[in-house]
Design an enzyme around this catalytic site. Structure first.
Site, short mmCIF file in Angstrom:
data_model
loop_
_atom_site.label_atom_id
_atom_site.label_comp_id
_atom_site.label_asym_id
_atom_site.label_seq_id
_atom_site.Cartn_x
_atom_site.Cartn_y
_atom_site.Cartn_z
N SER A 68 0.84 -1.19 0.00
CA SER A 68 0.00 0.00 0.00
C SER A 68 0.88 1.24 0.00
O SER A 68 2.11 1.17 0.08
CB SER A 68 -0.91 0.01 1.23
OG SER A 68 -0.14 0.13 2.42
N LYS A 69 0.23 2.41 -0.05
CA LYS A 69 0.96 3.68 -0.13
C LYS A 69 1.88 3.88 1.07
O LYS A 69 2.89 4.58 0.96
CB LYS A 69 -0.03 4.84 -0.23
CG LYS A 69 -0.74 4.92 -1.58
CD LYS A 69 -1.68 6.10 -1.63
CE LYS A 69 -2.38 6.19 -2.97
NZ LYS A 69 -3.34 7.32 -3.02
N ARG A 70 1.53 3.32 2.21
CA ARG A 70 2.38 3.53 3.39
C ARG A 70 3.74 2.86 3.24
O ARG A 70 4.68 3.20 3.94
CB ARG A 70 1.68 3.05 4.66
CG ARG A 70 1.45 1.56 4.73
CD ARG A 70 0.57 1.19 5.92
NE ARG A 70 0.26 -0.21 5.95
CZ ARG A 70 1.05 -1.14 6.48
NH1 ARG A 70 2.21 -0.79 7.02
NH2 ARG A 70 0.70 -2.41 6.48
N HIS A 71 3.86 1.92 2.30
CA HIS A 71 5.14 1.27 2.05
C HIS A 71 6.03 2.09 1.12
O HIS A 71 7.24 1.95 1.11
CB HIS A 71 4.93 -0.12 1.45
CG HIS A 71 4.28 -1.09 2.38
ND1 HIS A 71 3.05 -1.65 2.12
CD2 HIS A 71 4.67 -1.58 3.59
CE1 HIS A 71 2.71 -2.45 3.11
NE2 HIS A 71 3.68 -2.43 4.01
N GLY A 72 5.42 2.94 0.31
CA GLY A 72 6.17 3.71 -0.68
C GLY A 72 5.34 3.91 -1.94
O GLY A 72 4.11 3.80 -1.91
#
Length: 481
Positions: free
Chosen positions: A251-255
């Protein structure tokens, strides 16, 4: 053999979906199969033409082309689901007439109450078939009350659905374990993905469906619909999921998770394609930098891993750096120019030969094209301010000796013709310092960094005037305090 990639145009192309597109494209190339692009845009509220255009641009940027699609009629269109509603309506009527589907008048509130009752009993929600056997009178009373029905597929009792998956192996489902009678048409008349996908696959003569394993639970529903409509069932291959470094769903929280952002950051399409192709697959030799032709030659659908693949952002950067270093110099210079401009430098009037010389020197320090913004100032700024590491070093006593010596030598016999070959040599003779005690402070003075492109090759490209200004700046900053 015919395969398809069927994105929903509800946003940017997610890296997980791009990986599915890559897998389909590679297998199509390997088997000399037709590759179909189908746009699944039945989510009317979220689907946009802008998203569709963006997805198509991203696919083309990655080098993925299709034989049939919205812009390329192969005789099995339309290729947008929103343009196929008449087709779906005909099949819905067939299912209703045969008794394989029925109208359901349950309201949202009634269904929510059923779900909450199941949650309270700690049981999974299964539609109990409340409207399965309505009489004509009951249906009429619901209509008269203004209720708009959905259409549900009547799941047969005691049926076994066997999926012989090219990656997962044989997977067996029982019809009693797929959630009961499921909706195939919403109350507003919009058909549901799980229903129409199997119709489209059959009519477009798709022989192999290669998709993410999150779709595996949908497969028995699609097969049951195919059986009820006497449609052919394609062969399946469900790709293992792509996870973040913490092994949760990417997801976006990973990059970065959209292809568009990778483009903007300065990843090369060949590198991203190569990396996505290697997710969940490895060569026998352990090679990782492979051309499309080499991937096509070596890969097999059955050799793809059943285990989830972890997306390694650093490995992708490393791979991209390899592609940058191996690219034709003129072409990679063209790719760097927009990122140089984004960093605030106008190089339109810079001699092409000098610009290519700079790129040739620094591209080994760039893992992505946008890295150039942190480096290019070494060659274009009059004074390139020392970063934290360089600043700390230049405050040390031995470094100040180098600065003092550079200032003295700069004013005695150095000129544009000899500075690049003589400056360091004369500082060494003047201070008797060598090794890191000489070269690190000298690099810090001239480039503002302790690491970077080779100093002896950088000096001629920086230019005499800039070097003198940087020596003056460092002398004023570190030796007059």
């Amino acid at each position: 053999m015919r395969v398809r990639f069927a994105p929903s145009p509800t946003g940017f192309l997610h890296i997980g979906n791009a990986r599915t597109a890559v897998a389909n494209f590679i297998i199509a190339k390997k088997e000399n199969a037709s590759f179909i692009l189908r746009i699944e845009d039945t989510d009317m509220e979220r689907s946009t033409k802008e998203s569709e255009r963006s997805i198509l641009e991203d696919l083309r940027w990655m080098g993925i082309d299709w034989d049939e699609g919205p812009d390329r009629d192969g005789g099995h269109g339309p290729y947008r689901q929103s343009e196929r509603f008449d087709i779906y309506d005909a099949y819905t009527r067939k299912l209703l007439e045969s008794g394989n589907a029925y109208h359901c008048y349950c309201t949202v509130e009634e269904l929510d109450a059923m779900r909450k009752a199941c949650e309270a009993a700690e049981k999974p929600f299964v539609y109990p078939g409340k409207c399965r056997n309505l009489t004509a009178e009951q249906a009429k009373s619901f209509k008269d009350a203004g209720r708009r029905p959905t259409v549900r597929f009547r799941v047969p009792d005691g049926e076994i659905i066997t999926v012989r998956d090219h990656i997962k192996g044989t997977v067996v489902f029982g019809s009693e374990n797929i959630g009961g009678d499921f909706i195939i048409v919403r109350s507003d008349g919009t058909p549901i993905y799980n229903y129409i996908v199997i119709i489209d696959d059959a009519l477009m003569k798709v022989t192999h469906v290669i998709r993410g394993e999150d779709h595996l639970p949908n497969t028995p529903k699609q097969i049951l619909v195919a059986r009820a409509l006497d449609l052919p069932v394609p062969e399946y291959a469900h790709l293992a999921l792509v996870l973040g470094p913490d092994r949760s769903k990417l997801s976006k929280r990973h990059g970065i998770t959209s292809v568009e952002m990778y483009r903007k950051e300065g990843y090369l399409p060949e590198a991203l394609f190569n990396y996505l192709a290697m997710l969940g697959w490895a060569t026998e030799t352990g090679e990782e930098i492979l051309s499309l032709g080499e991937i096509v030659k070596q890969i097999e659908l059955s050799s793809l891993s059943r285990s989830a693949a972890v997306f390694d952002f650093q490995k992708l950067r490393w791979m991209n750096g390899n592609y940058i270093r191996g690219y034709d110099l003129s072409k990679i210079t063209d790719f760097f120019i927009p990122h140089i401009k984004d960093a605030g430098y106008d190089v339109d009037d810079m001699p092409r030969e000098r610009l290519e010389s700079v790129i040739s020197l620094v591209r080994g320090n760039c893992e992505i094209l946008s890295d150039i913004g942190k480096i290019i100032g070494i060659f274009l700024d009059d004074v390139f301010l020392p970063d934290e590491e360089a600043d700390g070093l230049l405050r040390e006593e031995d470094s100040k000796k180098i600065v003092e010596s550079a200032k003295k030598i700069a004013g005695s016999g150095l000129d544009a013709g000899n500075y690049s070959s003589e400056l360091i040599k004369r500082i060494k003779a003047d201070t008797s310092l060598g090794g890191k005690k000489l070269f690190l402070p000298a690099r810090a003075i001239i480039t503002g960094r302790l690491k970077g492109p080779e100093l002896d090759l950088s000096l001629p490209l920086i230019g005499f005037e800039r070097c003198m200004k940087r020596i003056d700046y460092c002398h004023e900053k570190y030796c007059r305090q």
